[in-house]
Write an enzyme that holds these catalytic residues in place. Sequence first.
Site, PDB file in Angstrom:
ATOM      1  N   LYS A  22      10.886 -17.083  15.142  1.00  6.61           N
ATOM      2  CA  LYS A  22      11.833 -16.169  15.793  1.00  6.61           C
ATOM      3  C   LYS A  22      13.160 -16.865  16.057  1.00  6.61           C
ATOM      4  O   LYS A  22      14.228 -16.365  15.690  1.00  6.61           O
ATOM      5  CB  LYS A  22      11.237 -15.691  17.121  1.00  6.61           C
ATOM      6  N   ASN A  23      13.089 -18.035  16.697  1.00 10.25           N
ATOM      7  CA  ASN A  23      14.344 -18.665  17.125  1.00 10.25           C
ATOM      8  C   ASN A  23      15.156 -19.201  15.956  1.00 10.25           C
ATOM      9  O   ASN A  23      16.355 -19.446  16.095  1.00 10.25           O
ATOM     10  CB  ASN A  23      14.062 -19.773  18.147  1.00 10.25           C
ATOM     11  N   CYS A 117      15.392 -13.223  28.024  1.00  3.59           N
ATOM     12  CA  CYS A 117      14.380 -13.374  29.070  1.00  3.59           C
ATOM     13  C   CYS A 117      15.010 -13.891  30.355  1.00  3.59           C
ATOM     14  O   CYS A 117      15.902 -14.737  30.320  1.00  3.59           O
ATOM     15  CB  CYS A 117      13.314 -14.367  28.621  1.00  3.59           C
ATOM     16  N   ARG A 122      21.247 -19.024  32.862  1.00  2.00           N
ATOM     17  CA  ARG A 122      21.345 -19.402  31.439  1.00  2.00           C
ATOM     18  C   ARG A 122      22.821 -19.513  31.056  1.00  2.00           C
ATOM     19  O   ARG A 122      23.369 -18.661  30.352  1.00  2.00           O
ATOM     20  CB  ARG A 122      20.595 -18.396  30.555  1.00  2.00           C
ATOM     21  N   ASP A 306       8.486 -23.182  25.924  1.00  2.00           N
ATOM     22  CA  ASP A 306       8.025 -21.871  25.451  1.00  2.00           C
ATOM     23  C   ASP A 306       6.509 -21.802  25.262  1.00  2.00           C
ATOM     24  O   ASP A 306       5.979 -20.745  24.921  1.00  2.00           O
ATOM     25  CB  ASP A 306       8.734 -21.500  24.138  1.00  2.00           C
ATOM     26  N   ARG A 398       9.331  -8.578  21.424  1.00  2.00           N
ATOM     27  CA  ARG A 398      10.582  -9.255  21.050  1.00  2.00           C
ATOM     28  C   ARG A 398      10.302 -10.482  20.181  1.00  2.00           C
ATOM     29  O   ARG A 398      11.140 -10.862  19.363  1.00  2.00           O
ATOM     30  CB  ARG A 398      11.345  -9.710  22.307  1.00  2.00           C
TER      31      ARG A 398
HETATM   32  C1  UD1 Z   1      16.359 -21.682  23.370  1.00  2.00           C
HETATM   33  C2  UD1 Z   1      15.252 -20.735  23.032  1.00  2.00           C
HETATM   34  C3  UD1 Z   1      14.317 -20.585  24.224  1.00  2.00           C
HETATM   35  C4  UD1 Z   1      13.824 -21.939  24.703  1.00  2.00           C
HETATM   36  C5  UD1 Z   1      14.984 -22.893  24.924  1.00  2.00           C
HETATM   37  C6  UD1 Z   1      14.530 -24.309  25.239  1.00  2.00           C
HETATM   38  C7  UD1 Z   1      16.417 -19.239  21.517  1.00  2.00           C
HETATM   39  C8  UD1 Z   1      16.977 -17.889  21.298  1.00  2.00           C
HETATM   40  N1  UD1 Z   1      15.847 -19.451  22.725  1.00  2.00           N
HETATM   41  O1  UD1 Z   1      17.100 -21.084  24.434  1.00  2.00           O
HETATM   42  O2  UD1 Z   1      13.214 -19.788  23.810  1.00  2.00           O
HETATM   43  O3  UD1 Z   1      13.114 -21.766  25.909  1.00  2.00           O
HETATM   44  O4  UD1 Z   1      15.816 -22.945  23.751  1.00  2.00           O
HETATM   45  O5  UD1 Z   1      13.723 -24.792  24.216  1.00  2.00           O
HETATM   46  O6  UD1 Z   1      16.434 -20.109  20.650  1.00  2.00           O
HETATM   47  N2  UD1 Z   1      22.261 -25.108  29.353  1.00  2.00           N
HETATM   48  C9  UD1 Z   1      23.439 -25.350  30.040  1.00  2.00           C
HETATM   49  N3  UD1 Z   1      24.618 -24.986  29.441  1.00  2.00           N
HETATM   50  C10 UD1 Z   1      24.661 -24.416  28.211  1.00  2.00           C
HETATM   51  C11 UD1 Z   1      23.461 -24.178  27.518  1.00  2.00           C
HETATM   52  C12 UD1 Z   1      22.261 -24.534  28.125  1.00  2.00           C
HETATM   53  O7  UD1 Z   1      23.438 -25.872  31.154  1.00  2.00           O
HETATM   54  O8  UD1 Z   1      25.768 -24.123  27.721  1.00  2.00           O
HETATM   55  C13 UD1 Z   1      20.976 -25.499  29.981  1.00  2.00           C
HETATM   56  C14 UD1 Z   1      20.071 -24.306  30.258  1.00  2.00           C
HETATM   57  O9  UD1 Z   1      20.354 -23.716  31.494  1.00  2.00           O
HETATM   58  C15 UD1 Z   1      18.700 -24.939  30.185  1.00  2.00           C
HETATM   59  C16 UD1 Z   1      18.860 -26.045  29.149  1.00  2.00           C
HETATM   60  O10 UD1 Z   1      20.275 -26.293  29.047  1.00  2.00           O
HETATM   61  O11 UD1 Z   1      18.379 -25.530  31.414  1.00  2.00           O
HETATM   62  C17 UD1 Z   1      18.315 -25.719  27.785  1.00  2.00           C
HETATM   63  O12 UD1 Z   1      18.897 -24.511  27.317  1.00  2.00           O
HETATM   64  P1  UD1 Z   1      19.047 -24.183  25.756  1.00  2.00           P
HETATM   65  O13 UD1 Z   1      18.364 -25.238  24.961  1.00  2.00           O
HETATM   66  O14 UD1 Z   1      20.473 -23.890  25.490  1.00  2.00           O
HETATM   67  O15 UD1 Z   1      18.218 -22.852  25.641  1.00  2.00           O
HETATM   68  P2  UD1 Z   1      18.566 -21.600  24.774  1.00  2.00           P
HETATM   69  O16 UD1 Z   1      19.236 -22.020  23.501  1.00  2.00           O
HETATM   70  O17 UD1 Z   1      19.191 -20.530  25.600  1.00  2.00           O
END
Ligand code: UD1
Length: 421
Positions: A22-23, A117, A122, A306, A398
């Site tokens: 999915k991701n 989610c 986020r 996850d 989803r």
């Molecule tokens: C992706 C996955 C999600 C998974 C996560 C961590 C997708 C669509 N979703 O989410 O299923 O749980 O990776 O493996 O691929 N953060 C910041 N600033 C930013 C971006 C992130 O502080 O600009 C923080 C977030 O709050 C979190 C951490 O970094 O604590 C990791 O987030 P991130 O790896 O970006 O997760 P997603 O890409 O949203």
Amino acid sequence: MEKLVIHGGTSLKGEVSIVGAKNSAIAILPATLLCKGICTLHNVPNIIDVKLSCQILEALGSKITWLSSNSIIIDNRNITCTHAPLDLTRKFRASYYLIGAMLSRCKEIEVGLPGGCNLGARPIDQHIKGFEALGAVSNLSQGKINVRADKLVGTSIYMDVVSVGATINVLLSSVFAEGTTTIDNAAKEPHIVDVANFLNSLGADIRGAGTDLIKINGVKNLKENITYSIVPDQIEAGTYMLAAIATKGDLIIKNCIPEHLDSVTSKILEIGGNVEYLGDSIHVWSNSRPNKTVIKTLPHPGFPTDLQPQMGVILSIANGTSIITESIWDSRFQYTAELNKMGAHITAQGKSAFFEGVESLYGAPVYATDLRAGAALVIAGIVAKGTTEVFNVKHIDRGYESIENKFSSIGAKIKRVTEGE
Ligand code: UD1
């Protein structure tokens, strides 16, 4: 409203085949925007988030044809619009990938602030930091974000946090940037490698994906035709591995990359389960009650957040008291309240949850609070004595393709019911 009704107490046995990640799919779909021709994608998971991604691409001018339930052709010769429909982009998280992809394609994009989610805050500050370092200007107002650039120029970007989304987004936005871009402290998840492989197959010059230092040498053009197969979903595979252990079952999980799941395998062995890698399949089985353990979620190659709720189901019935520390998301223990309705003894406090293992879970009506929580509750329903109803199935749809059919095929007594039937 739909619900999943599960008559529990069965051991899962047999074979289950894993679809594309999915991701990865929801990043590669927007990544096709960098190709001014036609992309054929195979092993595409047939899930709601993919369908949403397709609808958004179509709104921008893509022509999408489904060749079969897991293969699509995307014709991006005529991208006419730079404003993605706000109602659609707000519905899920990965709409933020449109920013990186459209910056590369059209130098401008407007999207609704990404939904997805509810796992806690986020932020997308690291994405914005990357775009701005490359020369873009962003404007955030009224729930939408507009990002534009006259020109994108390669530079060195250090990620303050390890972020999957920001790493992929900066990759997407730097493919055509002048000179060289480096991403330091990059995330290393398998789908980052998959996105880089997809872009490199198109002619991009990305090196180091899968390590914490990625280097992108800007190119002028990409090919106008590609056929690519999405990497298997390690989270779906991990979900079935953990379901096998929770139900004292015996499963062969086919079409996956076992090495992507090493952290999960280690924990399964530690709690007394059995795992064997057989090429692109994983054999997982257990005959005994799981032992207690201590787990901390971490970015790849650590234990994936996850799969934390699915592991939580196992620890809720383990011998002794286990601790899970969630280091990625603030609100990822909502499922523990639902498991407690089924007889579990779990106390969630801040970043940690304490699982006092019970002998049995009992069926109850429960609510999927998010995608992976939903998968965990399905596993709990299969383990439990009696009947469980899982509500909010839309979260599960989803990210899991025909979850009830797959679980039925390995022995679960599960069916989808529309309320009122
Ligand atoms: C992706 C996955 C999600 C998974 C996560 C961590 C997708 C669509 N979703 O989410 O299923 O749980 O990776 O493996 O691929 N953060 C910041 N600033 C930013 C971006 C992130 O502080 O600009 C923080 C977030 O709050 C979190 C951490 O970094 O604590 C990791 O987030 P991130 O790896 O970006 O997760 P997603 O890409 O949203």
